[in-house]
Design a protein around this motif. Structure first.
Motif, mmCIF file in Angstrom:
data_model
loop_
_atom_site.group_PDB
_atom_site.id
_atom_site.type_symbol
_atom_site.label_atom_id
_atom_site.label_comp_id
_atom_site.label_asym_id
_atom_site.label_seq_id
_atom_site.Cartn_x
_atom_site.Cartn_y
_atom_site.Cartn_z
ATOM 1 N N ARG A 1 -37.633 4.770 -9.820
ATOM 2 C CA ARG A 1 -38.862 5.506 -10.115
ATOM 3 C C ARG A 1 -39.361 5.112 -11.503
ATOM 4 N NH1 ARG A 1 -37.553 11.818 -9.796
ATOM 5 N NH2 ARG A 1 -39.598 12.003 -10.828
ATOM 6 N N GLU A 2 -40.664 4.949 -11.615
ATOM 7 C CA GLU A 2 -41.257 4.358 -12.808
ATOM 8 C C GLU A 2 -40.961 5.160 -14.076
ATOM 9 O OE1 GLU A 2 -45.737 3.126 -14.172
ATOM 10 O OE2 GLU A 2 -45.061 2.514 -12.167
ATOM 11 N N SER A 3 -40.837 6.463 -13.956
ATOM 12 C CA SER A 3 -40.593 7.296 -15.135
ATOM 13 C C SER A 3 -39.239 7.031 -15.775
ATOM 14 C CB SER A 3 -40.695 8.782 -14.767
ATOM 15 O OG SER A 3 -39.734 9.113 -13.769
ATOM 16 N N LEU A 4 -38.338 6.369 -15.058
ATOM 17 C CA LEU A 4 -37.019 6.063 -15.608
ATOM 18 C C LEU A 4 -36.980 4.708 -16.318
ATOM 19 C CD1 LEU A 4 -34.743 7.282 -12.667
ATOM 20 C CD2 LEU A 4 -35.206 8.456 -14.823
ATOM 21 N N GLU B 1 -38.442 3.527 -18.975
ATOM 22 C CA GLU B 1 -38.310 3.545 -20.431
ATOM 23 C C GLU B 1 -36.849 3.665 -20.834
ATOM 24 O OE1 GLU B 1 -39.461 2.967 -24.182
ATOM 25 O OE2 GLU B 1 -40.853 2.977 -22.490
ATOM 26 N N ARG B 2 -36.111 4.538 -20.147
ATOM 27 C CA ARG B 2 -34.689 4.699 -20.453
ATOM 28 C C ARG B 2 -33.907 3.445 -20.068
ATOM 29 N NH1 ARG B 2 -31.127 5.551 -23.872
ATOM 30 N NH2 ARG B 2 -29.097 6.273 -23.108
ATOM 31 N N VAL B 3 -34.302 2.795 -18.977
ATOM 32 C CA VAL B 3 -33.650 1.542 -18.571
ATOM 33 C C VAL B 3 -33.743 0.512 -19.691
ATOM 34 C CG1 VAL B 3 -33.833 -0.426 -17.000
ATOM 35 C CG2 VAL B 3 -33.926 1.897 -16.089
ATOM 36 N N PHE B 4 -34.917 0.361 -20.274
ATOM 37 C CA PHE B 4 -35.089 -0.602 -21.367
ATOM 38 C C PHE B 4 -34.371 -0.152 -22.637
ATOM 39 C CE2 PHE B 4 -38.468 -2.463 -18.795
ATOM 40 C CZ PHE B 4 -38.289 -3.815 -19.069
ATOM 41 N N GLU B 5 -34.404 1.128 -22.938
ATOM 42 C CA GLU B 5 -33.709 1.629 -24.126
ATOM 43 C C GLU B 5 -32.216 1.347 -24.049
ATOM 44 O OE1 GLU B 5 -36.704 5.419 -25.090
ATOM 45 O OE2 GLU B 5 -34.741 5.741 -24.151
ATOM 46 N N MET B 6 -31.624 1.561 -22.877
ATOM 47 C CA MET B 6 -30.187 1.307 -22.712
ATOM 48 C C MET B 6 -29.878 -0.173 -22.894
ATOM 49 S SD MET B 6 -28.858 3.818 -19.646
ATOM 50 C CE MET B 6 -29.744 2.927 -18.379
ATOM 51 N N GLY B 7 -30.656 -1.026 -22.222
ATOM 52 C CA GLY B 7 -30.418 -2.461 -22.336
ATOM 53 C C GLY B 7 -30.555 -2.942 -23.764
ATOM 54 N N ALA B 8 -31.573 -2.451 -24.456
ATOM 55 C CA ALA B 8 -31.814 -2.876 -25.835
ATOM 56 C C ALA B 8 -30.681 -2.442 -26.751
ATOM 57 C CB ALA B 8 -33.143 -2.301 -26.326
ATOM 58 N N SER B 9 -30.201 -1.214 -26.598
ATOM 59 C CA SER B 9 -29.147 -0.726 -27.486
ATOM 60 C C SER B 9 -27.836 -1.469 -27.268
ATOM 61 C CB SER B 9 -28.937 0.783 -27.291
ATOM 62 O OG SER B 9 -28.491 1.087 -25.985
ATOM 63 N N VAL B 10 -27.555 -1.852 -26.037
ATOM 64 C CA VAL B 10 -26.344 -2.616 -25.748
ATOM 65 C C VAL B 10 -26.411 -4.000 -26.396
ATOM 66 C CG1 VAL B 10 -25.051 -3.750 -23.892
ATOM 67 C CG2 VAL B 10 -25.739 -1.366 -23.645
ATOM 68 N N GLU C 1 -30.319 11.759 -15.254
ATOM 69 C CA GLU C 1 -29.605 11.203 -16.405
ATOM 70 C C GLU C 1 -28.763 10.018 -15.948
ATOM 71 O OE1 GLU C 1 -27.314 14.343 -18.073
ATOM 72 O OE2 GLU C 1 -29.022 15.224 -19.146
ATOM 73 N N PHE C 2 -28.694 8.986 -16.801
ATOM 74 C CA PHE C 2 -27.906 7.801 -16.506
ATOM 75 C C PHE C 2 -26.482 7.968 -17.028
ATOM 76 C CE2 PHE C 2 -32.104 5.940 -16.155
ATOM 77 C CZ PHE C 2 -31.959 4.953 -15.192
ATOM 78 N N ARG C 3 -25.524 7.519 -16.236
ATOM 79 C CA ARG C 3 -24.146 7.326 -16.672
ATOM 80 C C ARG C 3 -23.790 5.878 -16.335
ATOM 81 N NH1 ARG C 3 -25.310 11.496 -18.426
ATOM 82 N NH2 ARG C 3 -24.189 13.481 -18.430
#
Length: 358
Positions: free
Chosen positions: A263-266, A268-277, A303-305
């Motif tokens: 879903r498109e609303s998620l 932003e979090r997908v990119f934030e996680m990838g960037a922080s890693v 929420e992502f785990r």
């Protein structure tokens, strides 16, 4: 023999004919996609085959290697280093290549290799993997230190990339004892309910377009789910608890992959996680390069785990040899295999191979 140094690799690359670089990998896992992408980007390819040349490559002429080198075992790949170097080869490692060649051999392998080999130390050790991800702000399933304290569903996982083989669920110590192989290093995590999504990223240290990081850019290349035997079909036979009475236990061996659009609303979090890693990887081991996958669960609270990271091309990207819904909005027909070849091609043109190989 000690691990090969970056300096030695670069000395080898300096002798390469940059107009005749060839892309090589083992004929397994995601090799069709790697060879196909390399060919589209104008590279010759080398297939390293174990025991014999696989016949099925004849059925896929656009992905068939230009030449094969046959070895009797993964260990014998170490014996063809000079042959690969003479052919100006850059090796693209995938899960089967690294798992079966072995950590020690992979670190000593003298052939220039796409990506940063040092990531393997952090990816394959479950404790270091957890340190990396949690220090990057990633939420993970709780780790259970003592199996005697299991009193809720947990997932027991062995170290290394094994396609889910040997993983099992336990709800108490008795079930743990039935399933465990004490000869292997293992980790116990709480079992998180939710939907599993495998997020395929590509990080380029030399590209300044896309989702910008402190250095380079990050791309979302696709997402998949996985078909696993036999857990995905056990429900048809009734309660797992009842089936255990007949000696039938759930297993998690990956047999195929299914495409997903999240879903498109998620996103932003997908990119934030990838960037922080990626940003944390700079600090820990000099940075990750190229493809990686965050293997995640999304709960009903959205929420992502993240339960694991694979720091190389994953087989789930094989779904998208003609491009994914996400890469279609970046460049038409861009697979992960082609994106790897494009990165090598760009690095050659920019005289920046030292930024992407080890």
């Amino acid at each position: 023999m000690a691990a090969v140094s970056k300096e030695e690799i670069m000395r080898i690359v300096e002798e390469y004919d940059k107009k005749d670089i060839r892309i090589a990998t083992v004929c397994s896992h995601s090799s069709l996609q790697i060879f196909h992408g390399a060919r589209v980007e104008g590279f010759k390819t080398i297939g390293i085959a174990i025991s014999k040349k696989p016949r099925f490559y004849d059925a896929f002429p656009l992905a068939k290697p230009d030449e094969f080198i046959i070895v009797d075992s993964y260990e014998e790949i170490m014996d063809i280093e000079d042959e690969l170097i003479e052919r100006n080869a850059i090796v693209v490692p995938h899960g089967s290549f690294v798992e079966y060649l072995g950590h020690k051999n992979f670190m000593e392998f003298r052939v220039p290799t796409f990506g940063n080999r040092r990531v393997l130390e952090w990816e394959s050790d479950r404790d270091k993997e957890r340190l990396w991800l949690e220090s990057a702000g990633i939420k993970m399933p709780r780790k259970i230190e003592s199996p005697e304290k299991i009193n809720f569903p947990v997932l027991v996982k062995y170290d290394g990339a094994k396609g889910g083989k040997g993983f099992f669920i336990a709800k108490d110590y008795a079930e743990f004892k039935i399933g465990i192989d004490y000869t292997k290093k293992y980790t116990i995590q709480e079992y998180i309910l939710g939907t599993r999504y495998y997020l395929h990223y590509f990080y380029s240290p030399i590209d300044n377009s896309g989702y910008r990081l402190s250095r380079g850019s990050l791309y979302l290349m696709g997402i998949d789910r996985r078909d696993e035997s036999n857990i995905d079909e056990m429900y048809k036979l009734g309660s797992q608890e009842e089936l255990k009475k007949y000696g039938l236990f759930p297993s998690f061996v990956v047999t195929g992959n299914v495409p997903v659009v999240i879903r498109e609303s998620l996103l932003e979090r997908v990119f934030e996680m990838g960037a922080s890693v990626v940003e944390k990887s700079f600090e820990l081991f000099g940075g990750m390069i190229g493809p990686f996958c965050l293997e995640s669960i999304v709960t009903d609270e959205l929420e992502f785990r993240v339960f694991e990271i694979s720091a190389r091309i994953v087989a789930g990207t094989n779904l998208y040899i003609g491009g994914s819904p996400y890469t279609e909005m970046i460049e038409k027909d861009m697979s992960m295999g082609r994106r790897i070849a494009r990165e090598i091609k760009n690095a050659i043109a920019l005289n920046m191979l030292d930024e992407i190989i080890s």
